[in-house]
Motif scaffolding. Structure first.
Motif, PDB file in Angstrom:
ATOM      1  N   GLU A   1       0.849  -1.191   0.000  1.00  0.00           N
ATOM      2  CA  GLU A   1       0.000   0.000   0.000  1.00  0.00           C
ATOM      3  C   GLU A   1       0.884   1.239   0.000  1.00  0.00           C
ATOM      4  O   GLU A   1       1.898   1.295   0.700  1.00  0.00           O
ATOM      5  N   TRP A   2       0.506   2.231  -0.792  1.00  0.00           N
ATOM      6  CA  TRP A   2       1.279   3.462  -0.854  1.00  0.00           C
ATOM      7  C   TRP A   2       1.014   4.343   0.359  1.00  0.00           C
ATOM      8  O   TRP A   2      -0.084   4.344   0.909  1.00  0.00           O
TER       9      TRP A   2
ATOM     10  N   LEU B   1      -4.826   4.920  -3.815  1.00  0.00           N
ATOM     11  CA  LEU B   1      -4.529   4.624  -2.408  1.00  0.00           C
ATOM     12  C   LEU B   1      -5.579   3.682  -1.817  1.00  0.00           C
ATOM     13  O   LEU B   1      -6.676   3.540  -2.346  1.00  0.00           O
TER      14      LEU B   1
ATOM     15  N   THR C   1      -6.916  -0.007   0.310  1.00  0.00           N
ATOM     16  CA  THR C   1      -7.053  -1.428   0.003  1.00  0.00           C
ATOM     17  C   THR C   1      -8.529  -1.819   0.101  1.00  0.00           C
ATOM     18  O   THR C   1      -9.346  -1.061   0.631  1.00  0.00           O
TER      19      THR C   1
ATOM     20  N   TYR D   1     -10.197   1.153  -1.690  1.00  0.00           N
ATOM     21  CA  TYR D   1      -9.279   1.486  -2.775  1.00  0.00           C
ATOM     22  C   TYR D   1     -10.007   2.240  -3.896  1.00  0.00           C
ATOM     23  O   TYR D   1     -11.159   1.944  -4.211  1.00  0.00           O
TER      24      TYR D   1
ATOM     25  N   ARG E   1      -7.020  -5.066  -6.929  1.00  0.00           N
ATOM     26  CA  ARG E   1      -6.935  -3.619  -7.184  1.00  0.00           C
ATOM     27  C   ARG E   1      -6.571  -3.393  -8.651  1.00  0.00           C
ATOM     28  O   ARG E   1      -5.527  -3.849  -9.112  1.00  0.00           O
TER      29      ARG E   1
END
Length: 265
Positions: A2-3, A24, A26, A30, A81
């Motif tokens: 994850e960023w 961004l 999850t 997301y 994602r």
């Protein structure tokens, strides 16, 4: 994977999109970097609701839709994602310079590379991440496209991320329609009961005959189990979706045709 939500780590011209959550989060939180409205389409894009995460997806081609449905029914997949951005700009710029590839840009501002899918699987008590790219055979053979895919691969390799170009040779219209047909239990808001599903699948396989239309087989199961026909239709769809009834995925699946099972002729 994850960023960071710390905007100071990214170029300022990305901040407005990042503040809105693009790229961004999850699971159900997301938001994909690219949406259907952002990309020219030939009509093959779509916005299905995911079973695994419960959120609406942004899929940019028929091939992406097929692969998404394929992933969404796998029990070890815990997150999917789409249009996942590689926000490590300095890393991708360095790779492009090294490999002689033009970096994506919007005007004079660099844009992130995007992975078609970042898949999260639960394996032996730990999370495993997989980067997957979806391309038509023609695009996959294109020199410029292959160069950009190599950047994705090299970045993934350096970050211990499993990257693959998905083999789409078996992605047929029948596969797409069969997956959509099976997942109809979800769009019909059917509440699955595992005990009933096991009973239904056993009854269906007991009564199964390869030349009998699916509608008749479901009616026979409904009669034996004393369930309404509409409910039994969703019993079948759920059992097929979850693998309790091993439907051959690349065969045509409708109520008025016989159903082909894996291993059956």
């Amino acid at each position: 994977m994850e960023w960071s939500t710390d905007l100071s780590t990214y170029p300022t011209y990305w901040h407005s999109r990042l503040k809105r959550g693009f790229g961004l989060g999850t699971g159900s939180n997301y938001r994909p970097w690219l949406r259907v409205r952002d990309v020219p389409s030939d009509g093959s894009s779509g916005n299905p609701k995911g079973i695994t995460t419960g959120r609406t997806y942004h899929l940019l081609s028929k091939l992406e839709r097929i692969y998404f449905h394929y992933l969404d029914r796998q029990p070890d997949v815990v997150d999917i994602r789409e249009q996942f951005p590689i926000l490590a700009l300095s890393e991708t710029q360095s790779l492009c310079a090294e490999l002689g590839v033009k970096h994506p840009a919007a005007g004079r501002y660099p844009e992130p590379f995007t992975l078609d899918f970042l898949v999260t699987r639960q394996k032996e008590g730990r999370l495993v991440y997989q980067a997957r790219s979806i391309k038509t055979p023609g695009d996959a053979a294109d020199e410029k496209t292959r160069a950009k895919l190599n950047v994705e691969y090299q970045w993934s390799e350096r970050n211990a991320l499993d990257w693959k170009l998905v083999d789409v040779s078996g992605f047929s219209d029948d596969l797409q329609s069969t997956l959509v047909f099976m997942r109809g239990w979800f769009s019909h808001r059917y509440s699955a009961d595992e005990r009933i599903a096991n009973d239904f699948s056993q009854m269906f396989l007991k009564l199964y005959e390869p030349n009998v239309p699916l509608k008749e087989l479901i009616q026979a199961c409904a009669s034996r189990m004393k369930r309404g026909y509409s409910l039994a239709q969703n019993d079948f769809r759920y059992c097929a979706w979850s693998g309790l009834i091993p439907v051959k995925l690349n065969s045509k699946l409708t109520m008025h045709l016989p159903v082909t099972l894996d291993g059956k002729r």
